[in-house]
Design an enzyme around this catalytic site. Structure first.
Site, PDB file in Angstrom:
ATOM      1  N   LEU A  87      19.895 -34.893  13.700  1.00 62.40           N
ATOM      2  CA  LEU A  87      19.446 -34.163  14.889  1.00 62.40           C
ATOM      3  C   LEU A  87      20.563 -33.520  15.697  1.00 62.40           C
ATOM      4  O   LEU A  87      20.295 -32.907  16.737  1.00 62.40           O
ATOM      5  CB  LEU A  87      18.622 -35.107  15.780  1.00 62.40           C
ATOM      6  N   ILE A  90      25.643 -29.056  13.597  1.00 62.08           N
ATOM      7  CA  ILE A  90      26.799 -29.201  12.699  1.00 62.08           C
ATOM      8  C   ILE A  90      27.889 -28.242  13.173  1.00 62.08           C
ATOM      9  O   ILE A  90      27.637 -27.047  13.363  1.00 62.08           O
ATOM     10  CB  ILE A  90      26.379 -28.870  11.243  1.00 62.08           C
ATOM     11  N   HIS A 106      13.401 -28.882   7.305  1.00 65.41           N
ATOM     12  CA  HIS A 106      12.759 -28.724   8.609  1.00 65.41           C
ATOM     13  C   HIS A 106      11.249 -28.869   8.414  1.00 65.41           C
ATOM     14  O   HIS A 106      10.675 -28.270   7.498  1.00 65.41           O
ATOM     15  CB  HIS A 106      13.093 -27.359   9.214  1.00 65.41           C
TER      16      HIS A 106
HETATM   17  C1  GAR Z   1      11.631 -35.317   8.897  1.00 61.15           C
HETATM   18  O1  GAR Z   1      10.296 -34.947   9.044  1.00 61.15           O
HETATM   19  C2  GAR Z   1      12.502 -34.070   8.901  1.00 61.15           C
HETATM   20  O2  GAR Z   1      11.890 -32.962   8.318  1.00 61.15           O
HETATM   21  C3  GAR Z   1      12.688 -33.864  10.372  1.00 61.15           C
HETATM   22  O3  GAR Z   1      12.856 -35.143  10.911  1.00 61.15           O
HETATM   23  C4  GAR Z   1      12.117 -36.075  10.128  1.00 61.15           C
HETATM   24  C5  GAR Z   1      13.049 -37.202   9.776  1.00 61.15           C
HETATM   25  O4  GAR Z   1      12.342 -38.238   9.137  1.00 61.15           O
HETATM   26  N1  GAR Z   1      13.813 -33.011  10.627  1.00 61.15           N
HETATM   27  C6  GAR Z   1      13.839 -32.186  11.664  1.00 61.15           C
HETATM   28  O5  GAR Z   1      12.938 -32.109  12.482  1.00 61.15           O
HETATM   29  C7  GAR Z   1      15.091 -31.320  11.755  1.00 61.15           C
HETATM   30  N2  GAR Z   1      14.925 -30.283  12.718  1.00 61.15           N
HETATM   31  P1  GAR Z   1      13.124 -39.341   8.320  1.00 61.15           P
HETATM   32  O6  GAR Z   1      14.215 -39.897   9.241  1.00 61.15           O
HETATM   33  O7  GAR Z   1      12.084 -40.378   8.019  1.00 61.15           O
HETATM   34  O8  GAR Z   1      13.706 -38.694   7.100  1.00 61.15           O
END
Ligand code: GAR
Length: 193
Positions: A87, A90, A106
């Site tokens: 989150l 980078i 995403h």
């Molecule tokens: C996932 O749904 C990913 O796509 C999202 O966070 C979640 C993490 O889940 N990423 C974003 O929103 C990036 N902008 P996880 O920790 O169980 O992999």
């Protein structure tokens, strides 16, 4: 033949990180050499420690410093970087060092519902509020702007008007589990060819 070394950045639950680790577990060409997190209490950190997966925690100040990340990854001869629920932004010098070698996932069909502050449940809530009839995931390279790097692949799912935010999250989770590791593998293979 030297294996391709993968670093995974993750800040949360880590369902994607775990799935990628499992996918490449006995792979002849690719191995996960480290998980990097900016949150020492993230569930993925504890899971890595329990499962003897190398995990490195950096403070938010440290992950803002591209040179620290570059030095760490250089030391492990990292070839590819995957952001799996990471989150933080980078740093630019890290992006340039790994030009088109950083892949992010995403949980929406970009360019919809992307940008700063759009992560996890915030995205699903925005999709629900906008009464979208479909959503999906976007797997893309990382550039200097949040969620704007070149797209690699998108996968769709239909939504019902009765779908709650939790149901939307579950549909996205299924797409992520089914497609993210294989897309990473395909990108790496296409570069190796
Ligand atoms: C996932 O749904 C990913 O796509 C999202 O966070 C979640 C993490 O889940 N990423 C974003 O929103 C990036 N902008 P996880 O920790 O169980 O992999």
């Amino acid at each position: 033949m030297k294996k391709i070394n993968l670093a995974i950045f993750a800040s949360g639950t880590g369902s994607n990180a775990k799935n990628i680790i499992a996918h490449f577990e006995n792979n002849n060409a690719v191995q996960v050499v480290t998980v990097i997190s900016n949150k020492e209490d993230a569930p993925i950190v504890g899971w890595c420690q329990q499962n003897l997966i190398p995990v490195q925690i950096f403070s938010n100040d440290e992950v803002n410093n591209g040179q620290i990340l570059i030095d760490f990854c250089k030391n492990l001869t990292v070839d590819f970087v995957v952001l799996a629920g990471y989150l933080r932004k980078i740093p630019g010098d890290f992006i340039r060092y790994f030009d088109e070698k950083i892949i992010n996932i995403h949980p929406s069909l970009l360019p919809k519902f992307g940008g700063k502050g759009m992560y996890g449940m915030n995205v699903h809530l925005a999709v629900k509020t906008a009464c979208e009839s479909q959503t999906g995931i976007t797997i893309h390279f990382v550039n200097d702007n949040f969620d704007e790097g070149r797209y690699i692949a998108q996968f769709f799912c239909k939504l019902e008007s009765s779908d709650s935010v939790e149901v939307i999250q579950e549909k996205i989770h299924t797409l992520e589990q089914n497609y993210f590791p294989i897309v990473i593998e395909n990108v790496i293979n296409s570069i190796l060819l």
